[in-house]
Structures are given as structure tokens and as C-alpha cells.
Design a protein around this motif. Structure first.
Motif, mmCIF file in Angstrom:
data_model
loop_
_atom_site.group_PDB
_atom_site.id
_atom_site.type_symbol
_atom_site.label_atom_id
_atom_site.label_comp_id
_atom_site.label_asym_id
_atom_site.label_seq_id
_atom_site.Cartn_x
_atom_site.Cartn_y
_atom_site.Cartn_z
ATOM 1 N N GLU A 7 0.814 -1.212 0.000
ATOM 2 C CA GLU A 7 0.000 0.000 0.000
ATOM 3 C C GLU A 7 0.849 1.264 0.000
ATOM 4 O O GLU A 7 0.362 2.350 -0.293
ATOM 5 N N LYS B 259 1.385 -2.224 4.791
ATOM 6 C CA LYS B 259 0.168 -1.422 4.904
ATOM 7 C C LYS B 259 0.537 0.056 4.996
ATOM 8 O O LYS B 259 1.556 0.408 5.585
ATOM 9 N N LYS C 2 -2.519 7.737 4.512
ATOM 10 C CA LYS C 2 -3.934 7.674 4.142
ATOM 11 C C LYS C 2 -4.579 9.049 4.204
ATOM 12 O O LYS C 2 -5.417 9.402 3.358
#
Length: 622
Positions: free
Chosen positions: A29, A354, A360
Motif C-alpha cells: 500500500e 500497509k 492515508k
């Protein structure tokens, strides 16, 4: 026959490694190195459009030049460049080790590939992998007595990573001891080459000095322990690798001291190989300890010498074969060490990787800006923003890194331009405070992105992303909803409520570790984006209170899950004599389950005696 079988196993391993890393390029990610990886990609990606980028000293000219061809295909093909370079680096490690320590060739190649930092660097767009390649190839040709070729290759290493300059004197000593005096002069070739290129490009023969991108004095990033990298060595090399490395150093030094000769081939090899990676390790330890040269103490920088350190580790593997008479037992032990390196790597690292909450939030903020469908210019601090916005970071009509006017940022902007400030890059590299943006009369806050759980970043800032727009008429903040809750001390007749200094107060003693809670349920608030909490206490203490003895607590909980936990020590000094006020504030994203509660209380951790006059919570939803 045995050698042919081993080479077949080597090539199979390289194929498996390439497939694994290529798969992770698509599954991870985030890329290792975050914004730095993105910046290197951008420099290489746009170098053909803006040729001066080929000489960008932060991007590193040699790395940019080689990466640029891969970067044309996009970020993932740029990542694959490091995979290719890593495999070639490991191949040269194998060839060097095979020449001197035949049985250790394949085992140490596998161990190096799964050294935690090196494995992670392999799918990045960072310079350490190419750096290690240049270094190990220079050693390879030196050991083949091709000294001048070795010197020519090494002369370009400062333009892969600046600190590569520390290898030049080490190799110079090795050339002199090998009586290849002419090779020393060729160590300057890379610098002469780029000095001349820069002279024609910039009209400055000293451009390498005048455009040096790193501070030579104190670093904005601070400093740390001299043994920082030693303490982190398990997550750099892996414990089995370290065991082989230490054993290799011991075996090599023991052999040298038996019959020492400064000009013997073994001594020269030690200076060249162990001397190089130890010097590099020590140099980075020193600059981080002293807080110099822009060092951030990033452990990834040591990844650049892992291929070279692997050669020393091979001596440790070879030592096991030599000292254990039973060949099967020795082979079994080596297989166990290699297997442990691989197994521990996967057990101790999350594969695929991740994305952290900070990444994010950056991606979410970029999505918000894209949805605005504005054609105005974007000012930013985190390079990942322009990556997610898919705009040319070097087209000044579309975007700009940083802001010129630090006091009143809007002076550097046109109306309707967007500014995206993040708590990591904004105040540190960007030298722009959030307060200067909030107080600017022409900057309207459009959106705030905060994590649920508190994230401290460089400089001690609470992480968040704030999006502003330059406007002619700044409007007031969006409507908010507030709740005020108090611990009902004045109206209570509970046993813990006593008269103290003629006022009702909650008495905490050795028998009471916690005060009663003040609780706000999230579903009491209308749906908002941000929640502000301010908790205030008035207290007196019987004795002196120091850090961490009595704490003011804000805890955001959803069942057994603790989503956020804040604390503030209550301090009572010897001279204090009246009610003292202590406050604790926090702000977090409202994107948490509606069943969550905000629980606020006093934790009498060391069971002190104190009196609480009031405990007041103000919760505001924005």
C-alpha cells in the motif's frame, strides 16, 4: 558439477526473489521511504522535460540518469529499477564470496537479500540500492586487479549518495598498499566530470559546493545516541546476519594478527571491505550523534553497505565450515542460520506493507482537492500530494512546493489558490507554522484531516492535514456544537466529598486510584468532522506532586478498543498554596464508531492525597 548445481540454485533464487518483489510492488500500500521515494521518482520522471533535473544534487545525478528511463513507464516501473539493481548487486556479492569462501556464496547471498532494510529498499525509489551496487562492483574489479576501472567506477559514488565520499580515502589507502598509485588520481574523475558538466550548464565550476543541498551545520532534525545504529542493527541486518557478521570480523581479525603484514592481500582486503562498511557505519553514527549534515538518523542509510557487509558475513559462514569437522553438521547449522534469516524477516515485518494513517490522510486530502475541480495553483509541503494529484510538480503554473512568505503566506498566492499544510513537512522542511495560516486574514480553512489515534511527528507536532484557500472575504468558521460536562462536586453528598478550605471538594487518597468519570457519548453530538476536547481541573495537594504521579486523562473508547489516550501530569510544587488549574486538550477525527465514548478522569497513579474542586469537560464538534 557441484558448482553448476549451485549456480542453478542461485539463478532460481534470483527468479523467485524478482517475482516476489515484483508482486509486492503491486500489493504494497505504500513504498518504502514515502515522500523521499516519490521525490526521487518525480525528479527522474520529469528530467527529460526539465534537463536541469539530471544535475539535481538532492536527487543524485547518477541515480536520476539511470532511473529516468524506467520512470518514463510510471512509478511501478521505476520501483522495478531497484529490483534489477539489487539482483545484480547480490550477483556480484556471490562472485566475490565464491572466489575466496566458496561454500558461503549462496548462503550469504540469500541472507543479504532478506536483510530487513535491504529487502524493503529493493522496491523503493531510493538511492541506497544503486549505492551498494557501485560499491560492490568497485570492490569486485579491485579484487580482479583492475584498479583503475575500480577507481573510475567508485569516483561516481558521491553522485549516487553524497556520503559516498567517505569511501574515497579508504580505497586510496588500498590502491597505495597495492602499489597502484595512478588509481588514486582516478578517484577524482566523477567530480571532475560533473564539475565540467555543471560549468557548461550553470556557468559555475564550483557548483557542486555552491549548490550542495544539505546543511553543513546543525540539523533541523536534531540528534541522537552515538550507538543509534548499533541498537537498531537487528532491524537493519537481521539477527542471524549480525551473528555471521560478528563471527566474520572475529575470524578475519584473528587471522590477520597471527602474521600481520600491512601489504598482504588479506590485510588489503580487510581494509577495502570491512574498512569501507565500518567507516560508513561510524560516519553515520557520528553525524547523527552530533546532529550535523541534515542527518535524520534514518536506519535505511545503512542499507547501502549491506552487500559489502555480506562479504564479511561470508567469512563467518566459512569459519563455521572450517571449525566444525562434521560436514553435515556444519551444513545443517548454516542452513538453520539462513532459514532463520528468512523466517524472522517474514515474522517481524508486515508483508505486504500497509499504508500508515499519515499516508492515508494525505491521499484523502488529495482526493478532496481533486473533487473541487479547481484550475488554480496548489501549494504543498508533502511531495506525496502532487503524486496523488497527478500533476507536474515542476510546472510552476500548477503547483509549488512550500510558500515564500512565512509570516503571511497568502502574500505569495493568488486568489482561489489552494494551500495544503501537513504537520510533518509544513513546520520542519517548509518552516511554516500552522498558526501563520490560521491567522492569515486571506486564508479560509476548507477542510481538516486528522487521525483518530494521536500521531506525533518530527518536532513533536500532532499530525494533521489542513487545506486552505486564498479568498477575498474570509468567513467565520463552520457552525459547531458544544457540550459542557462537570463532575457534580458542589451538589454531591457522596462520602468522597469533603469540606476543604471552606469549599466542597472531591478527596482522593491512597484508597482511591481513580476519580469518578466524566463521560460524553459520541451519539450525543450531531455528525461532524472534528472533535475538540478540553478538560480542566482545579486541585490542591497535601504533598509535592511530580511528573506521572497523578494524571489527567482523556480516553476515547469503543467497547474494549482504546481509540485515543491523552494524559497530562498534575504538578504541585512546594511553594503552591491555592487551588491550581491544569488543562488537557486534544483534537481528533470524528470518523469513529457512533457507539464510542469520551471518558475523562483523574488517575491517582501513586495514591497521593489531593482535593479536587472542579473537573470540567468541554466537548466541541466541528
Amino acid at each position: 558439477m557441484k558448482e553448476r548445481r549451485e549456480k542453478s540454485l542461485l539463478y532460481i533464487f534470483f527468479l523467485v526473489l524478482a517475482v516476489l518483489q515484483l508482486t509486492l510492488i503491486f500489493l504494497n500500500e505504500k513504498t518504502f521511504g514515502g515522500a523521499d521515494s516519490i521525490s526521487h521518482f518525480h525528479i527522474a520522471r520529469y528530467a527529460f522535460k526539465y534537463p536541469h533535473l539530471f544535475l539535481d544534487l538532492w536527487g543524485k545525478p547518477v541515480y536520476t540518469t539511470l532511473l529516468s528511463v524506467f520512470a518514463i513507464g510510471g512509478f511501478k516501473t521505476a520501483q522495478f529499477f531497484n529490483v534489477v539493481v539489487a539482483i545484480f548487486s547480490l550477483f556480484f556479492v556471490y562472485k566475490i564470496v565464491r572466489q575466496y569462501y566458496a561454500k558461503a556464496g549462496l548462503p550469504v547471498t540469500i541472507m543479504a537479500a532478506f536483510a530487513p532494510i535491504y529487502f524493503s529498499l529493493t522496491t523503493s525509489c531510493l538511492t541506497e540500492v544503486l549505492f551498494g551496487f557501485v560499491l560492490v562492483v568497485s570492490v569486485y574489479f579491485f579484487l580482479r586487479n583492475k584498479y583503475i576501472l575500480s577507481a573510475v567506477i567508485l569516483s561516481f559514488i558521491p553522485y549516487v549518495r553524497s556520503e559516498g565520499i567517505v569511501f574515497l580515502p579508504v580505497f586510496a589507502v588500498a590502491y597505495i598498499l597495492s602499489r597502484s598509485y595512478r588509481s588514486v588520481f582516478f578517484l577524482a574523475l566523477g567530480t571532475v566530470f560533473y564539475s565540467l558538466i555543471g560549468f557548461f550548464a550553470f556557468g559555475d565550476i564550483l557548483w557542486l559546493i555552491n549548490r550542495f543541498p544539505y546543511p553543513t551545520g546543525d540539523s533541523v532534525y536534531g540528534s541522537g545516541s552515538l550507538f543509534h545504529f548499533v541498537k537498531k542493527s537487528n532491524v537493519i541486518f537481521g539477527i542471524p546476519f549480525i551473528a555471521a557478521l560478528v563471527l566474520g570480523l572475529f575470524a578475519e581479525l584473528s587471522e590477520l594478527f597471527k602474521k600481520f603484514s600491512l601489504t598482504s592481500p588479506k590485510t588489503i582486503r580487510f581494509i577495502l571491505i570491512a574498512g569501507s562498511w565500518l567507516t560508513y557505519f561510524a560516519a553515520h553514527s557520528y553525524v547523527w550523534w552530533q546532529g550535523r549534515g541534515g542527518s535524520l538518523g534514518l536506519i535505511r542509510v545503512i542499507g547501502g553497505v549491506i552487500p559489502l557487509a555480506a562479504i564479511t558475513a561470508a567469512i563467518g559462514i566459512s569459519f563455521i565450515y572450517e571449525k566444525i569437522g562434521n560436514k553435515r553438521l556444519a551444513s545443517g547449522l548454516v542452513i538453520l542460520i539462513v532459514a532463520s534469516q528468512v523466517v524472522l524477516f517474514f515474522n517481524q515485518n508486515d508483508i505486504p506493507v500497509k499504508a500508515p494513517a499519515t499516508d492515508k490522510l494525505i491521499e484523502e486530502s488529495a482526493g478532496f482537492v481533486k473533487d473541487l475541480q479547481l484550475k488554480e495553483k496548489v501549494y504543498y509541503f508533502n511531495p506525496m500530494l502532487v503524486f496523488h494529484l497527478e500533476i507536474d510538480p515542476y510546472d510552476k503554473s500548477k503547483s509549488n512546493w512550500g510558500i515564500g512568505d512565512k509570516m503571511r503566506p497568502s502574500n505569495s498566492m493568488n486568489y482561489d489558490d489552494i494551500l495544503i499544510w501537513d504537520a510533518h513537512f509544513g513546520p520542519n522542511e517548509g518552516r511554516t507554522s500552522l498558526a501563520s495560516l490560521q491567522n492569515d486574514p486571506s486564508l479560509q480553512l476548507l477542510k481538516t484531516f486528522l487521525p483518530v489515534q494521536k500521531i506525533k511527528v518530527l518536532g513533536g507536532y500532532d499530525y494533521g492535514v489542513y487545506i486552505f484557500q486564498k479568498v477575498k472575504n474570509k468567513t467565520s468558521s463552520a457552525s459547531s456544537e458544544s457540550l459542557v460536562r462537570t463532575l457534580g462536586i458542589a451538589d454531591s453528598n457522596a462520602p468522597q466529598i469533603v469540606m476543604h478550605n471552606k469549599q466542597k471538594a472531591l478527596e482522593l487518597t491512597a484508597a482511591s486510584e481513580y476519580s469518578p468519570n466524566v463521560i460524553v457519548a459520541l451519539d450525543e453530538l450531531s455528525e461532524k468532522e472534528i472533535i475538540d476536547v478540553k478538560l480542566s481541573v482545579q486541585f490542591e495537594s497535601e504533598t509535592v506532586l511530580v511528573e506521572k504521579e497523578v494524571l489527567l486523562i482523556i480516553s476515547v473508547e469503543n467497547g474494549r478498543d482504546n481509540l485515543r489516550y491523552e494524559k497530562q501530569s498534575l504538578i504541585w510544587n512546594e511553594g503552591d498554596s491555592d487551588w491550581k488549574t491544569t488543562e488537557l486538550e486534544t483534537r481528533f477525527s470524528a470518523a469513529i464508531p457512533a457507539s464510542s465514548i469520551i471518558k475523562m478522569y483523574i488517575w491517582n497513579k501513586e495514591r497521593k492525597k489531593l482535593w479536587v474542586k472542579s473537573l470540567v469537560a468541554e466537548v466541541e464538534a466541528l
